[in-house]
Write a protein that holds these residues in place. Structure first.
Motif, PDB file in Angstrom:
ATOM      1  N   CYS A   1      30.543  33.746  32.025  1.00  0.00           N
ATOM      2  CA  CYS A   1      32.089  33.905  31.785  1.00  0.00           C
ATOM      3  C   CYS A   1      32.252  35.238  32.488  1.00  0.00           C
ATOM      4  O   CYS A   1      31.556  36.175  32.308  1.00  0.00           O
ATOM      5  CB  CYS A   1      32.271  33.974  30.404  1.00  0.00           C
TER       6      CYS A   1
ATOM      7  N   MET B   1      31.873  26.859  26.639  1.00  0.00           N
ATOM      8  CA  MET B   1      33.298  26.952  27.511  1.00  0.00           C
ATOM      9  C   MET B   1      34.603  27.141  26.887  1.00  0.00           C
ATOM     10  O   MET B   1      35.215  27.924  27.201  1.00  0.00           O
ATOM     11  CB  MET B   1      33.150  25.803  28.470  1.00  0.00           C
TER      12      MET B   1
ATOM     13  N   ILE C   1      36.827  30.235  26.910  1.00  0.00           N
ATOM     14  CA  ILE C   1      38.298  30.176  27.770  1.00  0.00           C
ATOM     15  C   ILE C   1      39.324  30.547  26.569  1.00  0.00           C
ATOM     16  O   ILE C   1      40.164  31.162  26.839  1.00  0.00           O
ATOM     17  CB  ILE C   1      38.378  28.545  27.977  1.00  0.00           C
TER      18      ILE C   1
ATOM     19  N   PRO D   1      42.812  32.538  27.629  1.00  0.00           N
ATOM     20  CA  PRO D   1      43.174  31.331  28.590  1.00  0.00           C
ATOM     21  C   PRO D   1      44.112  31.379  29.784  1.00  0.00           C
ATOM     22  O   PRO D   1      43.968  30.717  30.639  1.00  0.00           O
ATOM     23  CB  PRO D   1      44.048  30.345  27.226  1.00  0.00           C
TER      24      PRO D   1
ATOM     25  N   TRP E   1      41.724  31.318  32.685  1.00  0.00           N
ATOM     26  CA  TRP E   1      40.774  30.111  33.137  1.00  0.00           C
ATOM     27  C   TRP E   1      41.381  29.523  34.486  1.00  0.00           C
ATOM     28  O   TRP E   1      42.397  28.946  34.443  1.00  0.00           O
ATOM     29  CB  TRP E   1      41.031  29.122  32.085  1.00  0.00           C
TER      30      TRP E   1
END
Length: 101
Positions: free
Chosen positions: A38, A77, A81, A85, A88
């Motif tokens: 990430c 994931m 996320i 968000p 993303w």
């Protein structure tokens, strides 16, 4: 993202989609740990990067191991996320089956 559409059916943020089996297949066939990465923007030209090791143990059934590991990858994931968000990239591409024509 499952570009071919023939991956594992999974629920992602409450909606049906399909997840690619490649990462988990490679991990299972090589007895490796799967890492979900990430990267988050924290400022102009500044990022923080993290990785979560998704460990697993062979059950003796490769197909079951691949499917279970794929589901765990998708869960991680979702977690990452949900933290940011708005960052993303996948939000700008068709991801869920009901949003594709």
């Amino acid at each position: 993202r499952d570009l071919s559409g023939d991956g594992l059916p999974v629920t992602f943020f409450g909606h049906l989609t399909s997840a690619p089996l490649g990462p988990a297949t490679l991990a299972v066939l090589t007895n490796a740990t799967l890492i979900v990465g990430c990267s988050l923007r924290i400022g102009p030209e500044r990022f923080t990067v993290s990785g979560e090791m998704i460990e697993w143990r062979a059950s003796g059934n490769r197909r079951d191991d691949i499917e279970a590991l794929t589901r765990r990858m998708v869960e991680r994931m979702e977690h990452d996320i949900a933290e940011a968000p708005d960052q993303w990239f996948g939000a700008f591409q068709p991801f869920w089956k009901e949003t594709t024509a």
